[in-house]
Design an enzyme around this catalytic site. Sequence first.
Site, PDB file in Angstrom:
ATOM      1  N   SER A 151      19.902  27.924  15.769  1.00  0.00           N
ATOM      2  CA  SER A 151      19.747  27.719  16.958  1.00  0.00           C
ATOM      3  C   SER A 151      18.636  28.365  17.823  1.00  0.00           C
ATOM      4  O   SER A 151      18.173  29.630  17.291  1.00  0.00           O
ATOM      5  CB  SER A 151      21.038  28.010  17.797  1.00  0.00           C
ATOM      6  OG  SER A 151      21.027  27.877  19.100  1.00  0.00           O
ATOM      7  N   TYR A 188      15.900  23.970  22.095  1.00  0.00           N
ATOM      8  CA  TYR A 188      16.178  23.749  23.436  1.00  0.00           C
ATOM      9  C   TYR A 188      14.736  23.597  24.046  1.00  0.00           C
ATOM     10  O   TYR A 188      13.788  24.468  23.939  1.00  0.00           O
ATOM     11  CB  TYR A 188      16.888  24.590  23.944  1.00  0.00           C
ATOM     12  CG  TYR A 188      18.357  24.469  23.775  1.00  0.00           C
ATOM     13  CD1 TYR A 188      19.198  23.345  23.921  1.00  0.00           C
ATOM     14  CD2 TYR A 188      19.204  25.468  23.205  1.00  0.00           C
ATOM     15  CE1 TYR A 188      20.630  23.038  23.909  1.00  0.00           C
ATOM     16  CE2 TYR A 188      20.500  25.450  22.869  1.00  0.00           C
ATOM     17  CZ  TYR A 188      21.386  24.264  23.324  1.00  0.00           C
ATOM     18  OH  TYR A 188      22.570  24.003  23.085  1.00  0.00           O
ATOM     19  N   GLY A 233      30.652  22.178  13.572  1.00  0.00           N
ATOM     20  CA  GLY A 233      30.459  23.203  14.244  1.00  0.00           C
ATOM     21  C   GLY A 233      31.588  24.320  14.347  1.00  0.00           C
ATOM     22  O   GLY A 233      31.682  25.299  13.532  1.00  0.00           O
TER      23      GLY A 233
END
Length: 361
Positions: free
Chosen positions: A114, A135, A315
Amino acid sequence: MPDLQAPPAPALCLDDFEGLAAGVLPVEVREFVAGGSGTETTLRLNRSALDGVTVVPRVLAGVAEAEVGCRLVGGQVGMPVVVAPMAYQRLVHPGGELLLARAAAAAGVPYVISTLSSFPLEEIAEVAPSWFQLYWLRDRAVVESLIDRAEAAGCGALMVTVDVPVMGRRLRDVRNGFALPEDVVAANLVGARSEAHVGVPGLSAVAAHTASAFEPAVSWQDLEWLRSKTKLPLFLKGILDPRDAVRAVQVGADGIVVSNHGGRQLDGAVASVNALPRIVDAVGKECEVLLDSGIRSGTDVLRALALGASGVLIGRPLLWALAVDACGEALELLRKELGDAMLLAGCANVQDAARLTTGRA
């Protein structure tokens, strides 16, 4: 007489790890992991929709053992499973991303780092074959730097999350005034200590950090720019509409992740598994299609394969397992469940699973 406490029962399915984790995690951390947005309608729908998918098994296949390994993004994997990108894994265990990444490597499945990992992406990529999740940040120079770092670290693919213009209103975090502890940071970002560490009653500090750091107005033009900046295989995560899937292929995406962010973004959004067949019909011959949100068992993986997915992301169950030092056990349990489900469905391999027919309960 000493007070002898029975050891916890072993996990027999992935859901069992949540109960085990409840014994070691603070309530506010459990709620941060478990919660969805709004009234959590989509969070619940993900599970009920998967339970509603029925598979028509084949018989007399002459198969003694199913082969769960397959090819994914041009490489061989131990099973059609990818460890989903999940932020701040040191919240649940000091070993965080490093521990889960090592377990993924041992299981032969890709691990997705991430942007908000609590160890630097370079350290994680050193211990496991990894992809990098991006992101879109307000500072494009930082975006470009993260891409360069992921390439330099040897990441095998880039996965851009496209469903977070703003963070969904996650009421459990708001009620808890949830903030990160000082020792858990977004290690890939400069000035890692941020609004996410400032607890305010009635507010989510993590949401405040997202609002200041993420670019809400990201567009297809930004994705075209990104495609021009990297030769890595490119996945877009958070696609639910076939029209967006077609546009993604047009801008050069190599894969789609059909996902509603585990019920953590738009509450009331379609269940990911319900969106999957139309997206497979639209682009399944042109790119890989993965299913995310709600996967809890090997049977769920079989359902996804039968509906046309190349594989799945998983997840939350792995975060619960991480909390109790059981990542490897969880992935091995998933592999065994998938093998058993395939054998019961008369499938010698993943290709056979893709030829199964499905219905609705």
